[in-house]
Design a protein around this motif. Structure first.
Motif, PDB file in Angstrom:
ATOM      1  N   ASP A 111       0.850  -1.188   0.000  1.00 58.37           N
ATOM      2  CA  ASP A 111       0.000   0.000   0.000  1.00 58.37           C
ATOM      3  C   ASP A 111       0.885   1.237   0.000  1.00 58.37           C
ATOM      4  O   ASP A 111       1.828   1.340   0.795  1.00 58.37           O
ATOM      5  N   THR A 112       0.605   2.173  -0.910  1.00 58.87           N
ATOM      6  CA  THR A 112       1.365   3.407  -1.030  1.00 58.87           C
ATOM      7  C   THR A 112       0.388   4.585  -1.024  1.00 58.87           C
ATOM      8  O   THR A 112      -0.826   4.388  -1.131  1.00 58.87           O
ATOM      9  N   PRO A 113       0.882   5.831  -0.910  1.00 57.98           N
ATOM     10  CA  PRO A 113      -0.030   6.994  -0.936  1.00 57.98           C
ATOM     11  C   PRO A 113      -0.867   7.082  -2.208  1.00 57.98           C
ATOM     12  O   PRO A 113      -1.951   7.666  -2.197  1.00 57.98           O
ATOM     13  N   ASN A 114      -0.384   6.496  -3.304  1.00 56.35           N
ATOM     14  CA  ASN A 114      -1.137   6.526  -4.567  1.00 56.35           C
ATOM     15  C   ASN A 114      -1.928   5.246  -4.812  1.00 56.35           C
ATOM     16  O   ASN A 114      -2.440   5.039  -5.915  1.00 56.35           O
ATOM     17  N   GLY A 115      -2.028   4.383  -3.797  1.00 54.87           N
ATOM     18  CA  GLY A 115      -2.796   3.164  -3.960  1.00 54.87           C
ATOM     19  C   GLY A 115      -1.939   1.921  -3.865  1.00 54.87           C
ATOM     20  O   GLY A 115      -0.725   1.980  -3.613  1.00 54.87           O
ATOM     21  N   ARG A 116      -2.554   0.777  -4.054  1.00 49.62           N
ATOM     22  CA  ARG A 116      -1.856  -0.498  -3.922  1.00 49.62           C
ATOM     23  C   ARG A 116      -1.002  -0.756  -5.158  1.00 49.62           C
ATOM     24  O   ARG A 116      -1.416  -0.456  -6.283  1.00 49.62           O
ATOM     25  N   VAL A 117       0.173  -1.344  -4.940  1.00 50.89           N
ATOM     26  CA  VAL A 117       1.091  -1.625  -6.037  1.00 50.89           C
ATOM     27  C   VAL A 117       1.605  -3.045  -5.931  1.00 50.89           C
ATOM     28  O   VAL A 117       1.600  -3.654  -4.852  1.00 50.89           O
ATOM     29  N   ILE A 118       2.062  -3.549  -7.080  1.00 46.62           N
ATOM     30  CA  ILE A 118       2.763  -4.827  -7.156  1.00 46.62           C
ATOM     31  C   ILE A 118       4.241  -4.490  -7.300  1.00 46.62           C
ATOM     32  O   ILE A 118       4.659  -3.884  -8.291  1.00 46.62           O
ATOM     33  N   ARG A 119       5.052  -4.851  -6.299  1.00 51.52           N
ATOM     34  CA  ARG A 119       6.463  -4.475  -6.264  1.00 51.52           C
ATOM     35  C   ARG A 119       7.316  -5.654  -6.711  1.00 51.52           C
ATOM     36  O   ARG A 119       7.181  -6.763  -6.191  1.00 51.52           O
ATOM     37  N   GLY A 120       8.200  -5.442  -7.666  1.00 46.29           N
ATOM     38  CA  GLY A 120       9.097  -6.499  -8.095  1.00 46.29           C
ATOM     39  C   GLY A 120       9.652  -6.201  -9.484  1.00 46.29           C
ATOM     40  O   GLY A 120       9.043  -5.466 -10.269  1.00 46.29           O
ATOM     41  N   ARG A 121      10.821  -6.771  -9.792  1.00 48.53           N
ATOM     42  CA  ARG A 121      11.440  -6.527 -11.096  1.00 48.53           C
ATOM     43  C   ARG A 121      10.568  -7.137 -12.196  1.00 48.53           C
ATOM     44  O   ARG A 121      10.149  -8.278 -12.128  1.00 48.53           O
ATOM     45  N   GLY A 122      10.279  -6.303 -13.222  1.00 48.63           N
ATOM     46  CA  GLY A 122       9.460  -6.727 -14.339  1.00 48.63           C
ATOM     47  C   GLY A 122       7.978  -6.475 -14.153  1.00 48.63           C
ATOM     48  O   GLY A 122       7.192  -6.708 -15.075  1.00 48.63           O
ATOM     49  N   SER A 123       7.580  -5.959 -12.979  1.00 46.17           N
ATOM     50  CA  SER A 123       6.150  -5.770 -12.728  1.00 46.17           C
ATOM     51  C   SER A 123       5.531  -4.781 -13.705  1.00 46.17           C
ATOM     52  O   SER A 123       4.401  -4.971 -14.162  1.00 46.17           O
ATOM     53  N   SER A 124       6.278  -3.740 -14.069  1.00 44.47           N
ATOM     54  CA  SER A 124       5.786  -2.753 -15.027  1.00 44.47           C
ATOM     55  C   SER A 124       6.398  -2.959 -16.403  1.00 44.47           C
ATOM     56  O   SER A 124       5.717  -2.787 -17.416  1.00 44.47           O
ATOM     57  N   ASP A 125       7.670  -3.345 -16.445  1.00 41.12           N
ATOM     58  CA  ASP A 125       8.413  -3.453 -17.700  1.00 41.12           C
ATOM     59  C   ASP A 125       8.975  -4.865 -17.851  1.00 41.12           C
ATOM     60  O   ASP A 125      10.076  -5.139 -17.391  1.00 41.12           O
ATOM     61  N   ASP A 126       8.262  -5.812 -18.471  1.00 37.87           N
ATOM     62  CA  ASP A 126       7.016  -5.594 -19.189  1.00 37.87           C
ATOM     63  C   ASP A 126       6.032  -6.701 -18.836  1.00 37.87           C
ATOM     64  O   ASP A 126       5.035  -6.886 -19.497  1.00 37.87           O
ATOM     65  N   LYS A 127       6.345  -7.478 -17.779  1.00 38.28           N
ATOM     66  CA  LYS A 127       5.511  -8.646 -17.505  1.00 38.28           C
ATOM     67  C   LYS A 127       4.093  -8.253 -17.103  1.00 38.28           C
ATOM     68  O   LYS A 127       3.111  -8.870 -17.543  1.00 38.28           O
ATOM     69  N   GLY A 128       3.952  -7.236 -16.249  1.00 43.24           N
ATOM     70  CA  GLY A 128       2.613  -6.803 -15.857  1.00 43.24           C
ATOM     71  C   GLY A 128       1.812  -6.291 -17.030  1.00 43.24           C
ATOM     72  O   GLY A 128       0.617  -6.584 -17.165  1.00 43.24           O
ATOM     73  N   GLN A 129       2.468  -5.538 -17.902  1.00 40.91           N
ATOM     74  CA  GLN A 129       1.790  -5.005 -19.080  1.00 40.91           C
ATOM     75  C   GLN A 129       1.403  -6.136 -20.048  1.00 40.91           C
ATOM     76  O   GLN A 129       0.297  -6.159 -20.589  1.00 40.91           O
ATOM     77  N   LEU A 130       2.327  -7.067 -20.258  1.00 46.78           N
ATOM     78  CA  LEU A 130       2.062  -8.207 -21.141  1.00 46.78           C
ATOM     79  C   LEU A 130       0.842  -8.993 -20.645  1.00 46.78           C
ATOM     80  O   LEU A 130      -0.040  -9.365 -21.425  1.00 46.78           O
ATOM     81  N   MET A 131       0.786  -9.204 -19.335  1.00 49.29           N
ATOM     82  CA  MET A 131      -0.283 -10.035 -18.787  1.00 49.29           C
ATOM     83  C   MET A 131      -1.639  -9.335 -18.788  1.00 49.29           C
ATOM     84  O   MET A 131      -2.666 -10.013 -18.691  1.00 49.29           O
ATOM     85  N   THR A 132      -1.691  -8.007 -18.919  1.00 43.18           N
ATOM     86  CA  THR A 132      -3.001  -7.364 -19.027  1.00 43.18           C
ATOM     87  C   THR A 132      -3.744  -7.886 -20.252  1.00 43.18           C
ATOM     88  O   THR A 132      -4.950  -8.131 -20.201  1.00 43.18           O
ATOM     89  N   PHE A 133      -3.023  -8.056 -21.353  1.00 48.10           N
ATOM     90  CA  PHE A 133      -3.674  -8.550 -22.582  1.00 48.10           C
ATOM     91  C   PHE A 133      -4.045 -10.022 -22.445  1.00 48.10           C
ATOM     92  O   PHE A 133      -5.139 -10.440 -22.837  1.00 48.10           O
ATOM     93  N   VAL A 134      -3.129 -10.827 -21.887  1.00 47.26           N
ATOM     94  CA  VAL A 134      -3.417 -12.253 -21.716  1.00 47.26           C
ATOM     95  C   VAL A 134      -4.635 -12.447 -20.818  1.00 47.26           C
ATOM     96  O   VAL A 134      -5.515 -13.275 -21.102  1.00 47.26           O
ATOM     97  N   GLU A 135      -4.718 -11.672 -19.743  1.00 50.26           N
ATOM     98  CA  GLU A 135      -5.854 -11.810 -18.830  1.00 50.26           C
ATOM     99  C   GLU A 135      -7.154 -11.359 -19.485  1.00 50.26           C
ATOM    100  O   GLU A 135      -8.223 -11.935 -19.226  1.00 50.26           O
TER     101      GLU A 135
END
Length: 462
Positions: A111-135
């Motif tokens: 939990d951060t001041p801007n909301g909940r986040v997923i913390r970890g290498r690749g979460s934004s670049d690019d595994k999290g982004q890739l999985m938005t389409f798969v999901e």
């Protein structure tokens, strides 16, 4: 069954979708380090299995480097569009490790001041982004039993290490990979909560040169005064690159192929929520220092630059050494826009430097040439406006066609090798710390990203 049913399924399945992403994030798929080659194989295998789990025929394809993942799904009617979705499963190294607040490959929900986040290498670049389409595809398949159009999934494993296998793979598999349009989810939103479609990417030109003077380093007491100093010569040449009053590049022909931004795009940029002061102040600037007459966003997205990235020569150790160096060195890069030609521009820059040389000064140019043109998307395509409408509906505000200051080479390769236009839609935020310690991806970005792709697929197939 309707789009609303798909969106409801996405909402209900979010905890499971986050856990699937966490599984992928636990795999340390660092492509640039040979020690992690097995982990890259493991990540590719994971994606093949995940796609197979939703009925998509997928394979791990070998390359001289890290493997590609290619999957196909056919449509249930012949006139459905065909999209190619691109993402990359490899990640950046994690150094410096001591700056991470949690282990980079043990992802956490925080939990951060801007909301909940997923913390970890690749979460934004690019595994999290890739999985938005798969999901999004997973939810659509669960509700409808099929997907709304023909889709080719194409996941790369070397994007973070220069993509050495990409072009040969595209060339060898061009017929298989051709589609109507490419979808790329490796970008960010222009401002938090402002959905964005990147419509132009700047190109790149790199060069390096050495100014030569005396045959050897000289004692400054013996030759200071009558001797030509390559460092001083280089300083003068670098200064000559710019008009000091306007900030424009002073190399003749530099702006050939540069176009002004259409009024409608400027309107979108002006209303996109970009905070210029915050952008500048966050890195210690009190004002903009670029080309006069253009806003900060125009300078970042739609104007070319010539940047000096490195200057060195002479003695750089502790204390003082009174020498006139025999050589001085300079690295430069140019960000290109519009129809600028990197080959012609390289000739113009070299001609400019050589014209500035004093007697007894010489120049040696590096031969490791690198350059790529800017990518300008065709926003008149109906798919572009359909996607913009879908994004606007999901995020509750007008989606904007933006630019990007950097370069995504795969977009140019899709065009030159496959003849494909690209649509770049990403949900990252500027504070995601990609390539840095403590990388994160907002849960909102992940959730609404999945919903956004479902809406886009629906809009593209109406």
């Amino acid at each position: 069954m309707s789009l609303d049913d798909v969106l409801s399924r996405i909402d209900a399945d979010l905890p499971a979708a986050i856990e699937r992403l966490m599984e992928l994030l636990r795999i340390p798929s660092i492509s640039t380090d040979p020690a992690y080659a097995e982990a890259c194989d493991q990540a590719a295998d994971w994606l093949v299995a995940d796609l197979a789990g939703i009925g998509i025929a997928a394979e791990k394809r070998p390359t001289p480097g890290r493997p590609m993942v290619v999957g196909h799904v056919e449509a249930d009617h012949d006139d459905a569009p065909h999209v190619l979705f691109y993402g990359h499963y490899d990640v950046q190294p994690v150094d410096p490790l001591n700056l991470w607040t949690s282990p980079p490959f043990e992802p956490q929900l925080e939990d951060t001041p801007n909301g909940r986040v997923i913390r970890g290498r690749g979460s934004s670049d690019d595994k999290g982004q890739l999985m938005t389409f798969v999901e999004a595809c997973r939810a659509w398949k669960a509700v409808h039993g099929t997907l709304p159009c023909r889709i080719t999934f194409f996941f790369e494993g070397e994007e973070e290490s220069g993509s050495p296998s990409l072009v040969p793979f595209l060339q060898a598999n061009a017929e298989e990979l051709k589609a109507d349009i490419a979808l790329v989810c490796d970008t960010s939103m222009v401002s938090r909560g402002v959905p964005s479609i990147a419509a132009q990417l700047r190109g790149m030109l790199k060069d390096e040169f050495t100014i030569t003077g005396p045959r050897i380093d000289l004692h400054s007491g013996h030759y200071g005064g009558p001797g030509l100093n390559p460092l001083r010569e280089l300083s003068r040449i670098v200064t000559s690159f710019y008009d000091q009053e306007t900030g424009r590049v002073a190399v003749e022909g530099f702006y050939e192929g540069v176009h002004e931004v259409p009024a409608e795009q400027l309107r979108q940029w002006e209303s996109c929520g970009f905070d210029e002061s915050e952008y500048l102040n966050s890195v210690g600037y009190s004002q903009a220092h670029g080309e006069q007459g253009y806003s900060t966003l125009e300078q970042q997205w739609a104007r070319p630059t010539l940047e000096v990235n490195g200057l060195w020569g002479g003695y750089n150790g502790a204390g003082s050494k009174t020498v006139i160096p025999a050589q001085a060195h300079c690295k430069i890069t140019c960000r290109l826009v519009g129809d600028q030609d990197p080959d012609k521009l390289r000739v113009a820059i070299r001609k400019h430097v050589e014209a500035q040389l004093s007697p007894d000064a010489g120049v040696i140019w590096d031969n490791d040439l690198e350059g790529s043109k800017a990518s300008v998307m065709n926003i008149a395509r109906p798919e572009m406006e359909a996607a913009r409408g879908a994004l606007s509906d999901e995020w509750g505000r007008e989606a904007v066609f933006t630019g990007m200051g950097g370069s995504i080479p795969v977009v140019g390769f899709f065009k030159s090798v496959l003849g494909l236009d690209s649509m770049l839609v990403g949900y990252a935020n500027d504070d995601d710390a990609i390539h840095s310690p403590n990388e994160k991806y907002d849960v909102e970005s992940f959730h609404k990203g999945i919903r956004s792709w479902a809406r886009i697929l629906d809009a593209l197939t109406r």
